[in-house]
Design a protein around this motif. Structure first.
Motif, PDB file in Angstrom:
ATOM      1  N   HIS A  12       4.390  22.788 -19.263  1.00  0.00           N
ATOM      2  CA  HIS A  12       5.142  21.687 -18.660  1.00  0.00           C
ATOM      3  C   HIS A  12       4.918  20.336 -19.307  1.00  0.00           C
ATOM      4  N   GLY A  13       3.981  20.232 -20.238  1.00  0.00           N
ATOM      5  CA  GLY A  13       3.682  18.942 -20.841  1.00  0.00           C
ATOM      6  C   GLY A  13       2.953  18.051 -19.853  1.00  0.00           C
ATOM      7  N   PRO A  14       2.778  16.792 -20.204  1.00  0.00           N
ATOM      8  CA  PRO A  14       2.065  15.880 -19.308  1.00  0.00           C
ATOM      9  C   PRO A  14       2.756  15.771 -17.947  1.00  0.00           C
ATOM     10  N   ILE A  15       1.955  15.928 -16.894  1.00  0.00           N
ATOM     11  CA  ILE A  15       2.482  15.861 -15.534  1.00  0.00           C
ATOM     12  C   ILE A  15       1.488  15.127 -14.635  1.00  0.00           C
ATOM     13  N   ARG A  16       1.968  14.705 -13.485  1.00  0.00           N
ATOM     14  CA  ARG A  16       1.111  14.049 -12.495  1.00  0.00           C
ATOM     15  C   ARG A  16       0.149  15.067 -11.894  1.00  0.00           C
ATOM     16  N   LEU A  17      -0.994  14.567 -11.436  1.00  0.00           N
ATOM     17  CA  LEU A  17      -1.997  15.441 -10.822  1.00  0.00           C
ATOM     18  C   LEU A  17      -1.422  16.215  -9.643  1.00  0.00           C
ATOM     19  N   GLY A  18      -0.635  15.546  -8.799  1.00  0.00           N
ATOM     20  CA  GLY A  18      -0.048  16.221  -7.647  1.00  0.00           C
ATOM     21  C   GLY A  18       0.877  17.358  -8.053  1.00  0.00           C
ATOM     22  N   ASP A  19       1.642  17.141  -9.113  1.00  0.00           N
ATOM     23  CA  ASP A  19       2.530  18.197  -9.608  1.00  0.00           C
ATOM     24  C   ASP A  19       1.727  19.357 -10.194  1.00  0.00           C
ATOM     25  N   LEU A  20       0.632  19.022 -10.870  1.00  0.00           N
ATOM     26  CA  LEU A  20      -0.234  20.068 -11.415  1.00  0.00           C
ATOM     27  C   LEU A  20      -0.837  20.881 -10.274  1.00  0.00           C
ATOM     28  N   ALA A  21      -1.274  20.210  -9.210  1.00  0.00           N
ATOM     29  CA  ALA A  21      -1.831  20.907  -8.044  1.00  0.00           C
ATOM     30  C   ALA A  21      -0.809  21.880  -7.467  1.00  0.00           C
ATOM     31  N   GLU A  22       0.443  21.446  -7.369  1.00  0.00           N
ATOM     32  CA  GLU A  22       1.498  22.332  -6.851  1.00  0.00           C
ATOM     33  C   GLU A  22       1.697  23.536  -7.755  1.00  0.00           C
ATOM     34  N   LYS A  23       1.712  23.317  -9.055  1.00  0.00           N
ATOM     35  CA  LYS A  23       1.925  24.420  -9.993  1.00  0.00           C
ATOM     36  C   LYS A  23       0.769  25.425  -9.944  1.00  0.00           C
ATOM     37  N   LEU A  24      -0.445  24.914  -9.689  1.00  0.00           N
ATOM     38  CA  LEU A  24      -1.616  25.779  -9.635  1.00  0.00           C
ATOM     39  C   LEU A  24      -1.850  26.364  -8.241  1.00  0.00           C
ATOM     40  N   HIS A  25      -1.104  25.855  -7.243  1.00  0.00           N
ATOM     41  CA  HIS A  25      -1.257  26.297  -5.852  1.00  0.00           C
ATOM     42  C   HIS A  25      -2.682  26.058  -5.356  1.00  0.00           C
ATOM     43  N   ILE A  26      -3.220  24.868  -5.686  1.00  0.00           N
ATOM     44  CA  ILE A  26      -4.537  24.486  -5.205  1.00  0.00           C
ATOM     45  C   ILE A  26      -4.472  23.064  -4.646  1.00  0.00           C
ATOM     46  N   ALA A  27      -5.496  22.675  -3.920  1.00  0.00           N
ATOM     47  CA  ALA A  27      -5.545  21.352  -3.309  1.00  0.00           C
ATOM     48  C   ALA A  27      -5.662  20.268  -4.384  1.00  0.00           C
ATOM     49  N   PRO A  28      -5.059  19.110  -4.145  1.00  0.00           N
ATOM     50  CA  PRO A  28      -5.170  18.013  -5.112  1.00  0.00           C
ATOM     51  C   PRO A  28      -6.627  17.686  -5.470  1.00  0.00           C
ATOM     52  N   ARG A  29      -7.524  17.724  -4.493  1.00  0.00           N
ATOM     53  CA  ARG A  29      -8.937  17.436  -4.778  1.00  0.00           C
ATOM     54  C   ARG A  29      -9.505  18.446  -5.782  1.00  0.00           C
ATOM     55  N   SER A  30      -9.161  19.708  -5.621  1.00  0.00           N
ATOM     56  CA  SER A  30      -9.623  20.740  -6.561  1.00  0.00           C
ATOM     57  C   SER A  30      -9.038  20.510  -7.943  1.00  0.00           C
ATOM     58  N   THR A  31      -7.788  20.084  -7.980  1.00  0.00           N
ATOM     59  CA  THR A  31      -7.140  19.789  -9.263  1.00  0.00           C
ATOM     60  C   THR A  31      -7.864  18.646  -9.964  1.00  0.00           C
ATOM     61  N   THR A  32      -8.233  17.631  -9.208  1.00  0.00           N
ATOM     62  CA  THR A  32      -8.964  16.506  -9.785  1.00  0.00           C
ATOM     63  C   THR A  32     -10.269  16.975 -10.404  1.00  0.00           C
ATOM     64  N   GLU A  33     -10.978  17.870  -9.726  1.00  0.00           N
ATOM     65  CA  GLU A  33     -12.241  18.393 -10.260  1.00  0.00           C
ATOM     66  C   GLU A  33     -12.013  19.173 -11.556  1.00  0.00           C
ATOM     67  N   VAL A  34     -10.972  20.000 -11.584  1.00  0.00           N
ATOM     68  CA  VAL A  34     -10.663  20.773 -12.789  1.00  0.00           C
ATOM     69  C   VAL A  34     -10.329  19.826 -13.944  1.00  0.00           C
TER      70      VAL A  34
END
Length: 137
Positions: free
Chosen positions: A45-67
């Motif tokens: 998907h190229g560069p994306i917002r953290l919230g969009d990445l969280a949705e694509k990964l089906h994980i919580a935004p906080r978990s996405t931030t840690e990753v």
């Protein structure tokens, strides 16, 4: 196999074996399966917002931030302002992240070829149809 329980157990046995092989394959890059999913999403998907990445990964935004924090500390991703909204942040791959993602994908493809190579081409096609059919339900 004579019942659904046996079929289920066989399926999960194969899934466990694949997860183990997957971890071994990614070990040289010290990337977890969750980190790989994030890298792969950024490849797709190229560069994306953290919230969009969280949705694509089906994980919580906080978990996405840690990753993302971990991947950024290793130089595989970077954050930068979203040109469409400077209050928002985009996450994208660095050159090192692109190289790692490509190498990991190549290693995973080779490992899958070895793993499924025990099956005939016809059996691989049949298994693919079955698994894709189950995934749609």
């Amino acid at each position: 196999m004579d019942d659904g329980e046996s079929l289920s157990e066989a399926f999960w046995g194969v899934a466990r074996r694949l997860r183990h092989l997957n971890r071994q394959t990614m070990a040289p890059w010290d990337v977890t399966p969750g980190q790989w999913r994030a890298l792969n999403a950024l490849v797709d998907h190229g560069p994306i917002r953290l919230g969009d990445l969280a949705e694509k990964l089906h994980i919580a935004p906080r978990s996405t931030t840690e990753v993302v924090d971990d991947l950024q500390s290793r130089g595989l991703v970077e954050r930068h302002p979203d040109p469409a909204d400077r209050r928002a942040t985009l996450v994208g791959l660095t050159a090192a992240g692109e190289a790692a993602a490509a190498a990991i994908q190549q290693a995973r493809t080779a490992e899958a070829a070895r793993f499924f190579g025990a099956l005939s081409p016809g059996d691989r096609d049949h298994l693919s149809r079955i698994l894709h059919g189950l995934a749609r339900d």
